[in-house]
Design a protein around this motif. Structure first.
Motif, short mmCIF file in Angstrom:
data_model
loop_
_atom_site.label_atom_id
_atom_site.label_comp_id
_atom_site.label_asym_id
_atom_site.label_seq_id
_atom_site.Cartn_x
_atom_site.Cartn_y
_atom_site.Cartn_z
N ILE A 4 84.98 55.18 25.08
CA ILE A 4 85.23 54.84 23.67
C ILE A 4 86.51 55.51 23.16
N ARG A 50 73.11 46.20 7.17
CA ARG A 50 71.81 45.68 7.62
C ARG A 50 70.68 46.53 7.07
N LEU A 87 86.87 51.01 15.04
CA LEU A 87 85.67 50.30 15.50
C LEU A 87 84.41 51.05 15.07
N ASP A 88 84.45 52.38 15.18
CA ASP A 88 83.29 53.19 14.78
C ASP A 88 82.97 52.98 13.31
N ASN A 89 84.01 52.91 12.47
CA ASN A 89 83.79 52.68 11.03
C ASN A 89 83.20 51.31 10.77
N LYS A 90 83.68 50.30 11.52
CA LYS A 90 83.15 48.95 11.35
C LYS A 90 81.68 48.89 11.74
N VAL A 91 81.33 49.57 12.84
CA VAL A 91 79.93 49.60 13.30
C VAL A 91 79.05 50.28 12.26
N LYS A 92 79.53 51.40 11.73
CA LYS A 92 78.76 52.13 10.72
C LYS A 92 78.55 51.29 9.46
N LYS A 93 79.58 50.56 9.05
CA LYS A 93 79.46 49.69 7.88
C LYS A 93 78.45 48.57 8.13
N GLU A 94 78.49 48.03 9.36
CA GLU A 94 77.56 46.95 9.68
C GLU A 94 76.12 47.47 9.70
N ILE A 95 75.92 48.66 10.24
CA ILE A 95 74.58 49.27 10.26
C ILE A 95 74.08 49.52 8.85
N GLU A 96 75.00 50.04 8.00
CA GLU A 96 74.62 50.31 6.61
C GLU A 96 74.31 49.01 5.87
#
Length: 313
Positions: A244, A306, A295-304
């Protein structure tokens, strides 16, 4: 180097020798400073930096020329009575006879340059800063890739030179192969090759090749700042490699932290292309963009996102 001899400095800066002391090979210059003795010529010798090279410029020369001969002679004699390493006069000015007289009497080299005072000071300080800079030698290959210096290190036989050769074929430039001399100049570190082996490369199965003759002058460079260290290592199936890039690794060279990557090598893997990508990615990080963090920020935003949708249901 801790010092440079006065004779070496004379040759490096192409200075004219008006009077050569009998110990010019023994006089050591160990500070990248110069002193313009304006205050001393006015009679003030407290806090006189006599250990530095003394430089007479246009202002000092005209001031001396305005003094009565007896006072001028007295000031110059007192100046040369201190253990100064050498006297330099700029702009090709003609030295006063008293200067030559006391230089001979005190066994102090008297030198001249055609450069203006400011330009000579810049040349002198830049040269001394480089020559006297802390230095180490490392085993590796230094290449310029997309304008950045990439230092390839690793075990013998891992493919450092072969990777560098492929990079040269792709339009990048060789700085040093096998032995890299690294100096710290202020807050930067830069590498070069020893003069004896500069632009030569050893390729197993072929032998020694001259990169400049094979690929032209555009394929080589005398020195480059080191922006990235890439350690090549044989692929270890038991080792978990970073996939990563969130955890950045650094190595310290002469007190300067430099980003470091570990790239596993195995047959079929295009190491040169990976080095290209690594240098491009490092440049993006220097400009403020980190793909792994993005990418990590995008993943965190997507998790939040959902999580909130589930709570809303």
């Amino acid at each position: 180097m801790d010092y440079i001899t006065l004779n070496e400095l004379v040759k490096a800066l192409d200075l004219e020798i008006i009077y050569k002391s009998n110990n010019i090979d023994e006089v050591k210059i160990n500070k990248s400073d110069v002193n313009r003795p304006g205050l001393q010529l006015a009679g003030y010798f407290d806090h006189f930096a006599h250990e530095r090279l003394q430089l007479i410029g246009n202002v000092e020369w005209h001031y001396l020329n305005s003094l009565p001969e007896d006072i001028r002679c007295e000031r110059i004699e007192k100046l040369f009575s201190h253990p100064i390493p050498a006297m330099v006069i700029s702009r090709g000015l003609e030295p006063f006879p008293e200067m030559i007289e006391f230089a001979k009497e005190k066994n102090v080299s008297f030198l001249r340059t055609e450069h203006s005072t400011t330009k000579f000071i810049n040349l002198l300080i830049n040269h001394l800063d480089y020559v006297l800079a802390p230095e180490i030698t490392v085993h590796g290959v230094l290449v310029e890739v997309y304008g950045m210096g990439a230092l390839l290190i690793g075990e013998s036989g891992v493919g450092k030179s072969e990777t560098a050769l492929e990079l040269i074929k792709r339009g990048h430039r060789l700085v040093a192969d096998d032995t890299v001399e690294i100096k710290r100049v202020e807050d930067d570190i830069r590498g070069t090759a020893p003069e004896l082996i500069r632009h030569f490369m050893e390729i197993r199965g072929i032998g020694i090749v001259d990169i400049e003759r094979l690929y032209g002058v555009s394929a080589v460079k005398n020195w480059e700042f080191i922006d990235l260290v890439i350690e090549l290592e044989f692929w270890d199936e038991e080792k978990e490699y970073d996939r990563i890039g969130l955890d950045e690794e650094y190595t310290e060279i002469l007190g300067i932290k430099v980003p470091k990557l570990v790239i596993p090598v195995r047959p079929g893997r295009n190491t040169a292309m990976i080095v290209e990508v690594a240098t491009r990615n490092n440049r993006q990080k220097m400009l403020g963009y980190n793909a792994a963090i993005a990418l990590d920020n995008k993943v965190k935003k997507e998790i939040e996102k959902r999580r909130r949708e589930r709570m809303g249901n």
